[in-house]
Design a protein around this motif. Structure first.
Motif, PDB file in Angstrom:
ATOM      1  N   LYS A  42      28.100  42.507   8.374  1.00  0.00           N
ATOM      2  CA  LYS A  42      27.329  43.149   9.743  1.00  0.00           C
ATOM      3  C   LYS A  42      25.840  42.818   9.313  1.00  0.00           C
ATOM      4  N   ASP A  43      25.294  42.809   8.626  1.00  0.00           N
ATOM      5  CA  ASP A  43      23.695  42.231   7.744  1.00  0.00           C
ATOM      6  C   ASP A  43      23.928  40.844   7.789  1.00  0.00           C
ATOM      7  N   ALA A  44      24.891  40.277   7.652  1.00  0.00           N
ATOM      8  CA  ALA A  44      24.675  38.726   7.208  1.00  0.00           C
ATOM      9  C   ALA A  44      24.818  38.429   8.906  1.00  0.00           C
ATOM     10  N   ILE A  45      25.952  38.968   9.569  1.00  0.00           N
ATOM     11  CA  ILE A  45      25.995  38.709  10.568  1.00  0.00           C
ATOM     12  C   ILE A  45      24.736  38.716  11.445  1.00  0.00           C
ATOM     13  N   ALA A  46      24.481  40.254  11.139  1.00  0.00           N
ATOM     14  CA  ALA A  46      22.735  40.164  12.044  1.00  0.00           C
ATOM     15  C   ALA A  46      21.649  39.179  11.880  1.00  0.00           C
ATOM     16  N   LEU A  47      21.397  38.430  10.003  1.00  0.00           N
ATOM     17  CA  LEU A  47      20.561  37.821   9.818  1.00  0.00           C
ATOM     18  C   LEU A  47      20.947  36.199  10.961  1.00  0.00           C
ATOM     19  N   HIS A  48      21.493  36.236  10.635  1.00  0.00           N
ATOM     20  CA  HIS A  48      22.361  35.052  11.391  1.00  0.00           C
ATOM     21  C   HIS A  48      22.072  34.767  12.507  1.00  0.00           C
ATOM     22  N   VAL A  49      22.684  35.931  13.707  1.00  0.00           N
ATOM     23  CA  VAL A  49      22.582  36.245  15.020  1.00  0.00           C
ATOM     24  C   VAL A  49      21.284  35.668  15.047  1.00  0.00           C
ATOM     25  N   ALA A  50      20.587  36.447  14.036  1.00  0.00           N
ATOM     26  CA  ALA A  50      18.442  36.209  14.492  1.00  0.00           C
ATOM     27  C   ALA A  50      18.394  34.993  14.576  1.00  0.00           C
ATOM     28  N   ASP A  51      18.538  34.510  13.403  1.00  0.00           N
ATOM     29  CA  ASP A  51      18.032  33.376  13.667  1.00  0.00           C
ATOM     30  C   ASP A  51      18.326  32.376  14.066  1.00  0.00           C
ATOM     31  N   ARG A  52      19.562  32.319  14.710  1.00  0.00           N
ATOM     32  CA  ARG A  52      20.079  31.641  15.556  1.00  0.00           C
ATOM     33  C   ARG A  52      19.241  32.039  17.385  1.00  0.00           C
ATOM     34  N   ILE A  53      19.038  32.999  17.832  1.00  0.00           N
ATOM     35  CA  ILE A  53      17.696  33.220  18.579  1.00  0.00           C
ATOM     36  C   ILE A  53      16.682  32.456  19.053  1.00  0.00           C
ATOM     37  N   GLU A  54      16.013  32.787  17.635  1.00  0.00           N
ATOM     38  CA  GLU A  54      14.789  33.020  16.624  1.00  0.00           C
ATOM     39  C   GLU A  54      14.988  30.762  17.280  1.00  0.00           C
ATOM     40  N   ALA A  55      15.767  30.399  16.898  1.00  0.00           N
ATOM     41  CA  ALA A  55      15.706  28.824  16.928  1.00  0.00           C
ATOM     42  C   ALA A  55      16.148  28.614  18.253  1.00  0.00           C
ATOM     43  N   GLY A  56      16.323  28.996  19.629  1.00  0.00           N
ATOM     44  CA  GLY A  56      17.315  29.039  20.843  1.00  0.00           C
ATOM     45  C   GLY A  56      18.568  28.491  21.037  1.00  0.00           C
ATOM     46  N   GLU A  57      18.739  29.151  19.760  1.00  0.00           N
ATOM     47  CA  GLU A  57      20.035  28.449  19.561  1.00  0.00           C
ATOM     48  C   GLU A  57      21.327  28.785  20.172  1.00  0.00           C
ATOM     49  N   GLU A  58      21.951  28.605  20.644  1.00  0.00           N
ATOM     50  CA  GLU A  58      23.404  29.041  21.406  1.00  0.00           C
ATOM     51  C   GLU A  58      24.287  30.115  20.055  1.00  0.00           C
ATOM     52  N   ILE A  59      24.536  31.270  21.020  1.00  0.00           N
ATOM     53  CA  ILE A  59      25.577  31.884  20.245  1.00  0.00           C
ATOM     54  C   ILE A  59      27.009  31.458  20.146  1.00  0.00           C
ATOM     55  N   PRO A  60      27.368  31.620  19.115  1.00  0.00           N
ATOM     56  CA  PRO A  60      29.362  31.313  19.900  1.00  0.00           C
ATOM     57  C   PRO A  60      30.314  32.337  19.488  1.00  0.00           C
ATOM     58  N   GLN A  61      31.039  32.197  20.518  1.00  0.00           N
ATOM     59  CA  GLN A  61      31.848  33.940  20.923  1.00  0.00           C
ATOM     60  C   GLN A  61      33.054  32.694  21.016  1.00  0.00           C
ATOM     61  N   SER A  62      34.381  33.735  21.035  1.00  0.00           N
ATOM     62  CA  SER A  62      35.327  33.490  20.322  1.00  0.00           C
ATOM     63  C   SER A  62      36.047  34.552  21.676  1.00  0.00           C
ATOM     64  N   ASP A  63      37.261  33.414  22.682  1.00  0.00           N
ATOM     65  CA  ASP A  63      37.623  34.652  23.512  1.00  0.00           C
ATOM     66  C   ASP A  63      39.098  35.159  23.062  1.00  0.00           C
ATOM     67  N   SER A  64      39.804  34.254  22.231  1.00  0.00           N
ATOM     68  CA  SER A  64      40.163  35.340  21.637  1.00  0.00           C
ATOM     69  C   SER A  64      40.852  34.652  20.307  1.00  0.00           C
ATOM     70  N   VAL A  65      41.230  35.552  19.023  1.00  0.00           N
ATOM     71  CA  VAL A  65      41.431  34.971  17.662  1.00  0.00           C
ATOM     72  C   VAL A  65      42.775  36.264  17.152  1.00  0.00           C
ATOM     73  N   SER A  66      43.957  35.062  16.940  1.00  0.00           N
ATOM     74  CA  SER A  66      44.508  35.169  16.377  1.00  0.00           C
ATOM     75  C   SER A  66      45.020  34.727  14.748  1.00  0.00           C
ATOM     76  N   LEU A  67      45.483  35.964  13.687  1.00  0.00           N
ATOM     77  CA  LEU A  67      45.703  36.273  12.323  1.00  0.00           C
ATOM     78  C   LEU A  67      47.089  36.238  12.039  1.00  0.00           C
ATOM     79  N   THR A  68      48.137  35.840  11.447  1.00  0.00           N
ATOM     80  CA  THR A  68      48.380  36.292  11.243  1.00  0.00           C
ATOM     81  C   THR A  68      49.329  35.736   9.534  1.00  0.00           C
TER      82      THR A  68
END
Length: 74
Positions: A42-68
């Motif tokens: 959770k901490d790693a994701i928050a830092l990663h996203v904050a850095d991307r926002i600060e750099a003006g980068e897109e925040i990638p989002q998945s529509d669907s994830v499947s794991l098996t």
């Protein structure tokens, strides 16, 4: 404040737990317990996203994830 949803993969091995976020390349962490690893990722994701926002980068989002899990006989 924006809210984002990310997939997280947690793997257990002899040394503890390892977690990664597939949507955020290079975003991973580890811990000695499952709970610690979840808090760490959770901490790693928050830092990663904050850095991307600060750099003006897109925040990638998945529509669907499947794991098996697959069993392969050789």
């Amino acid at each position: 404040m924006s809210v984002y949803r990310f997939s997280v993969i947690v793997e257990k091995d002899k040394d503890g737990y390892f977690a990664s976020c597939p949507e955020l390349q290079g975003c991973y962490t580890q811990g000695t317990s499952y709970e610690e690893t979840i808090e760490n990722v959770k901490d790693a994701i928050a830092l990663h996203v904050a850095d991307r926002i600060e750099a003006g980068e897109e925040i990638p989002q998945s529509d669907s994830v499947s794991l098996t899990s697959l069993e392969i006989a050789i």
